[in-house]
Design an enzyme around this catalytic site. Structure first.
Site, short mmCIF file in Angstrom:
data_model
loop_
_atom_site.label_atom_id
_atom_site.label_comp_id
_atom_site.label_asym_id
_atom_site.label_seq_id
_atom_site.Cartn_x
_atom_site.Cartn_y
_atom_site.Cartn_z
N PRO A 2 0.83 -1.22 0.00
CA PRO A 2 0.00 0.00 0.00
C PRO A 2 0.86 1.26 0.00
CG PRO A 2 -0.73 -1.56 1.67
CD PRO A 2 0.58 -2.07 1.15
N GLU A 3 0.46 2.22 -0.81
CA GLU A 3 1.15 3.51 -0.87
C GLU A 3 0.19 4.58 -0.37
OE1 GLU A 3 3.03 4.08 -4.71
OE2 GLU A 3 3.27 1.92 -4.97
#
Ligand SMILES: [Zn+2]
Length: 282
Positions: A2-3
């Site tokens: 996840p960013e």
């Protein structure tokens, strides 16, 4: 992994579902998920508190508690935060369960699920942040939370000779950008991943700053990117939609949708894939 857009989507989901809820019980299955402060500190720190806000810095989720303590959640590679009804069946690899009660008595559960167990949950006193989570103070500018424009980017990159992609991935400079969004941002800015940062013109820096905020905002709007591994989902288990808007990431060999004249190329840089259009990005 996840960013920023995925973590921001989770933050918004948590904010909608857990703020003003009271913690009535806490279960910690796997010690590794709470390794930084240990099981007792996480259970004791959460029990009986009310969650007052959910914030984000880069890829870090931060919950404020009415006790004055805070909770840091980092999803790392495969972590998920899910909110479900009390008594729901938990998915495999659920390591932390926080039982919640709303004002009206409605009960729910916040789950921390993490197959690869690189993620973590930390409960801490914000006055001890420097000692417990020193990396928070070293995070660079957050392109969504902080003021962010060409001037800020120029200052951040000043004197940096590295390839622009590796600098965008450096969390001490700009916090929250990972491999997917670095490639998408550089495509939008028409810059090759390998361009030395100190050779970018003022105009290119300006375009890059705009590309960063535009790509991240569009990705947040779409609820983040859920890849084929389906590891990232929102708190209700729903998929993001931005993967359908990727122009280069994961599209090696496909016709570039921007120019329609070249095929997207994948190269391995420092062991990770980098996708770009050799015609659009110079
Ligand atoms: Zn192209």
């Amino acid at each position: 992994m996840p960013e920023l857009p995925e973590v921001e989507t989770v933050r918004r989901g948590m904010r909608a579902h857990v703020v003003h809820h009271k913690v009535t019980a806490v279960e910690v299955g796997r010690e590794r998920s709470v390794r930084r402060v240990g099981r007792e500190a996480v259970i004791d720190g959460l029990l009986g508190t009310i969650i007052t806000d959910v914030r984000r810095r880069g890829k870090y989720l931060l919950c404020d508690l009415d006790s004055g303590d805070a909770v840091m959640i980092h999803l790392r590679m495969s972590g998920r935060v899910l909110v479900c009804d009390a008594g729901s069946e938990h998915p495999p690899h659920t390591h932390v369960v926080v039982h919640l009660a709303a004002d009206d008595g409605a009960q729910s559960e916040l789950l921390f699920v993490d197959p690869r167990t690189f993620g973590e949950v930390v409960v801490y006193d914000p006055r001890d942040e420097q000692a417990v989570i020193p990396e928070l103070a070293r995070l660079g500018v957050d392109p969504i939370e902080d003021e962010f424009n060409a001037d800020v980017l120029e200052k951040v990159l000043h004197g940096r000779r590295g390839a622009i992609k590796s600098l965008l991935l450096n969390q001490h400079l700009v916090a929250g950008i990972g491999n997917i969004y670095a490639d998408e941002i550089l495509h939008r800015a028409k810059l090759r991943w390998s361009r030395p940062a100190d050779q970018l013109s003022r105009r290119q820096l300006s375009t890059l700053a705009t590309s960063i905020t535009d790509v991240l905002a569009a990705a947040i709007e779409a609820g983040g990117s859920t890849l084929d591994d389906t590891q990232y989902v929102n708190v209700d288990g729903s998929f993001g939609g931005y993967q359908h808007e990727h122009r280069v990431y994961g599209r090696a060999g496909e016709q570039c949708v921007t120019c329609g004249k070249s095929r997207v190329v994948r190269v391995a840089v420092a062991g990770r894939g980098t996708w770009y259009c050799p015609r659009c990005q110079r």
